[in-house]
Design an enzyme around this catalytic site. Structure first.
Site, PDB file in Angstrom:
ATOM      1  N   GLN A  58      -5.021  -2.159   9.360  1.00 48.07           N
ATOM      2  CA  GLN A  58      -4.864  -3.455   8.694  1.00 48.07           C
ATOM      3  C   GLN A  58      -5.533  -4.557   9.522  1.00 48.07           C
ATOM      4  O   GLN A  58      -5.254  -4.708  10.708  1.00 48.07           O
ATOM      5  CB  GLN A  58      -3.368  -3.749   8.483  1.00 48.07           C
ATOM      6  CG  GLN A  58      -3.096  -5.001   7.676  1.00 48.07           C
ATOM      7  CD  GLN A  58      -3.610  -4.925   6.233  1.00 48.07           C
ATOM      8  OE1 GLN A  58      -3.508  -3.890   5.579  1.00 48.07           O
ATOM      9  NE2 GLN A  58      -4.189  -6.003   5.750  1.00 48.07           N
TER      10      GLN A  58
ATOM     11  N   ASP B 276     -11.247   2.436   3.845  1.00 46.59           N
ATOM     12  CA  ASP B 276     -11.542   1.009   3.655  1.00 46.59           C
ATOM     13  C   ASP B 276     -13.047   0.786   3.472  1.00 46.59           C
ATOM     14  O   ASP B 276     -13.472  -0.275   3.034  1.00 46.59           O
ATOM     15  CB  ASP B 276     -11.062   0.211   4.890  1.00 46.59           C
ATOM     16  CG  ASP B 276      -9.899  -0.709   4.548  1.00 46.59           C
ATOM     17  OD1 ASP B 276      -9.676  -0.954   3.349  1.00 46.59           O
ATOM     18  OD2 ASP B 276      -9.230  -1.177   5.490  1.00 46.59           O
TER      19      ASP B 276
ATOM     20  N   LYS C  77       0.847  -1.201   0.000  1.00 48.78           N
ATOM     21  CA  LYS C  77       0.000   0.000   0.000  1.00 48.78           C
ATOM     22  C   LYS C  77       0.879   1.247   0.000  1.00 48.78           C
ATOM     23  O   LYS C  77       0.635   2.194  -0.752  1.00 48.78           O
ATOM     24  CB  LYS C  77      -0.960  -0.031   1.200  1.00 48.78           C
ATOM     25  CG  LYS C  77      -2.058  -1.080   1.002  1.00 48.78           C
ATOM     26  CD  LYS C  77      -2.835  -1.432   2.253  1.00 48.78           C
ATOM     27  CE  LYS C  77      -3.768  -2.624   1.948  1.00 48.78           C
ATOM     28  NZ  LYS C  77      -4.467  -3.163   3.101  1.00 48.78           N
TER      29      LYS C  77
END
Ligand code: NDP
Length: 294
Positions: free
Chosen positions: A98, A121, A54
């Site tokens: 994460q 997200d 990322k």
């Protein structure tokens, strides 16, 4: 091979090129650079690799990225405190925690803390709720299903009036995917581990999205001729011919499915590259939201 190959790597590169141009424009016109903060708790090697990828993508596209790595025994309170400080930081447009988090941390409590306007997200319950409701739009769409929708659109696959079967109902893939297809006017069936006669459902579908986590489970004989197949699954299977000793395959048996389907994504090189591209797109969008408020 009869099916059209949906090249996720090429489409993701196209999307990322568009983002890179938009970021450069934002810098030139507004002297503003999008910023993404990542939070990794613990040392899970797969999670660390995803986070590294990322950051590498951010760098390539001109997006600033800030990494926070916390030890595995960090308390929930400390993680929430960090997220709250990132919420308050004007340099941070997007916050990515994460997953999975270590077992002693309540994932929901952490995700609920992320500012709605920084939820790149797309997992905040308000964003998911808006995705589910008619006439409402979320600020951010979860990256993997968003990537699947872009693959369908850019491959010219009609969703309007199509019969779609989603196999899998997880919060991060199956469920939001079903809501997106339903918003795009498909007639959606969601299948899962308790579904009776899975093959019968799949055989009716013009579009199949497989998000199961079971290597090669959907075979060519289960597919309607001409159907579009989006394979989200990433599974390791032993392969002594590979120097790693394994290879990655999807939930769909590619070799038999490609002879029947009209279009199909490969694994790797299908949905995987799209997930990161859509995270970059969501980060750009978060920066646009912040900029509009300045
Ligand atoms: P989950 O394990 O959270 O969900 C799997 C789903 O599959 C569940 O809904 C489960 O049903 C269903 N399922 C399990 N067994 C069967 C069965 N025999 N028949 C029908 N349905 C079944 O997985 P995720 O959604 O997180 O991930 C799915 C796959 O996608 C994994 O391989 C993962 O690695 C991959 N993935 C890939 C990404 C990418 O970027 N390409 C991103 C995210 C995930 P039930 O709800 O009843 O348990």
């Amino acid at each position: 091979m009869t099916a059209q190959l949906i090249d996720g790597t090429a489409i993701a590169n196209q999307v990322k090129e568009e983002i890179k141009e938009a970021v450069a424009r934002m810098q030139a016109e507004h002297n503003y650079t999008p910023g993404l903060a990542t939070v990794l708790v613990g040392e899970d090697p797969a999670s660390a690799t995803y986070v590294r990828m990322k950051h590498r993508n951010c760098e390539k596209l001109g997006i600033r990225s800030i990494s926070h790595v916390l030890p595995a025994d960090t308390s929930q309170e400390e993680v929430i405190k960090l997220v709250a400080s990132l919420n308050a930081d004007p340099e941070v447009n997007g916050i990515l925690v994460q997953l999975p988090l270590p077992k002693h941390i309540d994932e929901e409590a952490v995700l609920n803390t992320i500012d709605l306007e920084k939820d790149v997200d797309g997992f905040h319950p308000v964003n998911i709720g808006r995705l589910a409701m008619k006439g409402r739009d979320p600020l951010f769409i979860p990256c993997t299903p968003y990537g699947c929708m872009v693959l369908l659109e850019r491959s010219g696959i009609q969703t309007n009036g199509a019969d779609a079967v989603i196999v899998g109902r997880s919060n991060i893939v199956g469920l939001p995917m079903a809501m997106l297809l339903q918003k795009a006017n498909a007639t959606v069936t969601i299948c899962h581990s308790r579904t009776k006669d899975l093959a019968d459902h799949i055989r009716q579908a013009d579009i199949v999205v497989a998000a199961i986590g079971w290597a090669n489970m959907i075979t060519g004989d289960m597919i309607k001729p001409g159907a579009a197949i989006i394979d989200v699954g990433i599974n390791r299977v032993d392969d002594p011919t590979d120097k790693r000793g394994y290879k990655l395959v999807g939930d769909v048996d590619f070799d038999s499915a490609k002879e029947v389907a009209g279009a199909i994504t490969p694994v790797p090189g299908g949905v995987g590259p799209m997930t990161i591209a859509m995270l970059m797109k969501n980060t750009l969008h978060a920066a646009e939201i912040a900029l509009a408020k300045k």
